[in-house]
Scaffold this motif. Structure first.
Motif, PDB file in Angstrom:
ATOM      1  N   SER A  12      21.453 -23.498  19.418  1.00  0.00           N
ATOM      2  CA  SER A  12      21.379 -22.591  18.267  1.00  0.00           C
ATOM      3  C   SER A  12      21.241 -21.134  18.682  1.00  0.00           C
ATOM      4  O   SER A  12      22.022 -20.274  18.258  1.00  0.00           O
ATOM      5  CB  SER A  12      20.204 -22.984  17.360  1.00  0.00           C
ATOM      6  N   GLN A  13      20.245 -20.840  19.487  1.00  0.00           N
ATOM      7  CA  GLN A  13      19.992 -19.441  19.849  1.00  0.00           C
ATOM      8  C   GLN A  13      21.143 -18.818  20.636  1.00  0.00           C
ATOM      9  O   GLN A  13      21.651 -17.754  20.248  1.00  0.00           O
ATOM     10  CB  GLN A  13      18.683 -19.318  20.609  1.00  0.00           C
ATOM     11  N   GLU A  17      23.662 -15.716  19.286  1.00  0.00           N
ATOM     12  CA  GLU A  17      23.742 -14.442  19.993  1.00  0.00           C
ATOM     13  C   GLU A  17      25.166 -14.167  20.462  1.00  0.00           C
ATOM     14  O   GLU A  17      25.654 -13.031  20.368  1.00  0.00           O
ATOM     15  CB  GLU A  17      22.765 -14.448  21.166  1.00  0.00           C
ATOM     16  N   GLU A  39      22.389 -16.965   8.377  1.00  0.00           N
ATOM     17  CA  GLU A  39      21.023 -17.469   8.512  1.00  0.00           C
ATOM     18  C   GLU A  39      20.520 -18.268   7.323  1.00  0.00           C
ATOM     19  O   GLU A  39      19.462 -18.875   7.392  1.00  0.00           O
ATOM     20  CB  GLU A  39      20.069 -16.309   8.758  1.00  0.00           C
ATOM     21  N   ILE A  71      16.176 -21.502  10.585  1.00  0.00           N
ATOM     22  CA  ILE A  71      16.160 -20.434  11.586  1.00  0.00           C
ATOM     23  C   ILE A  71      15.566 -19.138  11.032  1.00  0.00           C
ATOM     24  O   ILE A  71      15.687 -18.086  11.647  1.00  0.00           O
ATOM     25  CB  ILE A  71      17.553 -20.183  12.180  1.00  0.00           C
ATOM     26  N   GLU A  94      13.546 -26.351  17.869  1.00  0.00           N
ATOM     27  CA  GLU A  94      14.651 -25.465  18.237  1.00  0.00           C
ATOM     28  C   GLU A  94      14.873 -24.381  17.197  1.00  0.00           C
ATOM     29  O   GLU A  94      15.097 -23.213  17.528  1.00  0.00           O
ATOM     30  CB  GLU A  94      15.922 -26.282  18.420  1.00  0.00           C
ATOM     31  N   TYR A  95      14.778 -24.745  15.933  1.00  0.00           N
ATOM     32  CA  TYR A  95      14.934 -23.759  14.866  1.00  0.00           C
ATOM     33  C   TYR A  95      13.785 -22.752  14.883  1.00  0.00           C
ATOM     34  O   TYR A  95      13.991 -21.561  14.631  1.00  0.00           O
ATOM     35  CB  TYR A  95      15.009 -24.453  13.512  1.00  0.00           C
ATOM     36  N   ARG A  97      12.044 -21.738  17.507  1.00  0.00           N
ATOM     37  CA  ARG A  97      12.242 -20.826  18.632  1.00  0.00           C
ATOM     38  C   ARG A  97      13.374 -19.845  18.339  1.00  0.00           C
ATOM     39  O   ARG A  97      13.288 -18.656  18.677  1.00  0.00           O
ATOM     40  CB  ARG A  97      12.536 -21.629  19.907  1.00  0.00           C
ATOM     41  N   THR A  98      14.423 -20.324  17.682  1.00  0.00           N
ATOM     42  CA  THR A  98      15.520 -19.443  17.301  1.00  0.00           C
ATOM     43  C   THR A  98      15.067 -18.417  16.270  1.00  0.00           C
ATOM     44  O   THR A  98      15.416 -17.224  16.356  1.00  0.00           O
ATOM     45  CB  THR A  98      16.706 -20.269  16.750  1.00  0.00           C
ATOM     46  N   GLN A 100      12.065 -17.194  15.845  1.00  0.00           N
ATOM     47  CA  GLN A 100      11.224 -16.186  16.490  1.00  0.00           C
ATOM     48  C   GLN A 100      12.063 -15.185  17.272  1.00  0.00           C
ATOM     49  O   GLN A 100      11.814 -13.976  17.232  1.00  0.00           O
ATOM     50  CB  GLN A 100      10.201 -16.849  17.406  1.00  0.00           C
ATOM     51  N   ARG A 101      13.077 -15.672  17.967  1.00  0.00           N
ATOM     52  CA  ARG A 101      13.960 -14.784  18.716  1.00  0.00           C
ATOM     53  C   ARG A 101      14.675 -13.803  17.784  1.00  0.00           C
ATOM     54  O   ARG A 101      14.750 -12.594  18.064  1.00  0.00           O
ATOM     55  CB  ARG A 101      14.980 -15.621  19.501  1.00  0.00           C
ATOM     56  N   LEU A 102      15.184 -14.300  16.663  1.00  0.00           N
ATOM     57  CA  LEU A 102      15.879 -13.426  15.721  1.00  0.00           C
ATOM     58  C   LEU A 102      14.920 -12.436  15.068  1.00  0.00           C
ATOM     59  O   LEU A 102      15.269 -11.270  14.854  1.00  0.00           O
ATOM     60  CB  LEU A 102      16.600 -14.258  14.663  1.00  0.00           C
TER      61      LEU A 102
END
Length: 266
Positions: A12-13, A17, A39, A71, A94-95, A97-98, A100-102
């Motif tokens: 996903s991440q 990106e 999103e 996400i 996984e969602y 972590r994605t 948080q990154r976004l």
């Protein structure tokens, strides 16, 4: 785990990106609006989220729980538009972590992301003034537990904002669908049954609107759009087939699209 199997790809991440870069976005200068088209993993996307926020009368003073946050699209939209503090919780690591990154990429610091089960929320009683639940219950067999938990974490006068898919006319559904690759992952109930479960959890309904016709029209218009490097296909496996099957199910009445607002007594 059933939902991990349904939603996790491990990609996903990086896929998101890569798609952003391919669309000409600078990851070092990204803003929340850059993510809007990829999103919102629910029918009618940002249109539905904005309408639900208006219905719930969200303000900067709210403490919002996005229960089943994916996400993080709804959480980012609310934090960016209203300046409220948002807590996002999702079962799929996984969602989370994605999300948080976004959040980090667009500089939204007023969002707390938690991995957790919406039927056993890791939050104290009366911690929030609003709970958003968008396209979540179709994956939850124990809907009574889902809404009991939403009721528990809401303060007196708090609102539960719902945007969801329910069962419609009898008959087989076309799979895969956005929430289920096969029937055993789907836990749809009729709209009347869902409404009864919400009220049985201690809520008073203020709005319960069937938007199936509108959702079907929006889905058909979405399917007619030209290809875009950004979109849910970026991280959702087989998304074109899932979107087409959902459009068919909405148009045939096999599923219904329901928007609701419920409140805890003051």
């Amino acid at each position: 785990m059933e939902l991990e199997t349904q939603y996790s790809t491990g990609l996903s991440q990086p896929a998101i990106e890569q798609a952003l870069v391919a669309a000409g976005k600078d990851l070092d200068h990204l803003v929340a609006a850059d993510l809007a088209v990829l999103e919102d993993f629910h029918t009618m996307g940002r249109l539905a989220t904005g309408g639900l926020a208006d219905l719930a009368k969200i303000t900067a003073d709210d403490a919002v729980l996005d229960a089943g946050s994916g996400i993080g699209g709804t959480a980012r939209f609310l934090a960016d538009r209203y300046g409220c503090h948002v807590t996002a919780v999702d079962l799929t690591d996984e969602y989370c972590r994605t999300a948080q990154r976004l959040n980090d990429l667009v500089g939204l610091t007023g969002i707390a992301v938690h991995q957790g089960d919406v039927t056993r929320l890791p939050f104290p009683d009366a911690a929030f003034t609003a709970v958003f639940s968008q396209h979540v219950q179709m994956n939850v067999a124990d809907k009574a537990a889902l809404y009991r938990e939403a009721r528990r974490v809401l303060a007196p006068g708090g609102r539960l904002a719902i945007w969801d898919i329910t069962a419609g006319e009898p008959g087989p559904l076309p799979y895969p669908l956005p929430w289920a690759d096969r029937a055993e992952f789907s836990h749809l109930v009729p709209a009347d049954g869902l409404r009864e479960t919400v009220t049985a959890a201690g809520f008073t309904l203020e709005d319960w609107t069937d938007l199936t016709a509108t959702a079907a029209e929006v889905m058909q218009a979405f399917l007619a759009l030209p290809p875009n490097p950004l979109g849910l296909h970026t991280f959702v496996a087989d998304f074109p087939a899932k979107a087409a099957n959902l459009a068919q199910a909405l148009s045939s009445g096999r599923v219904r699209a329901i928007r609701g607002l419920a409140r805890v007594a003051p």
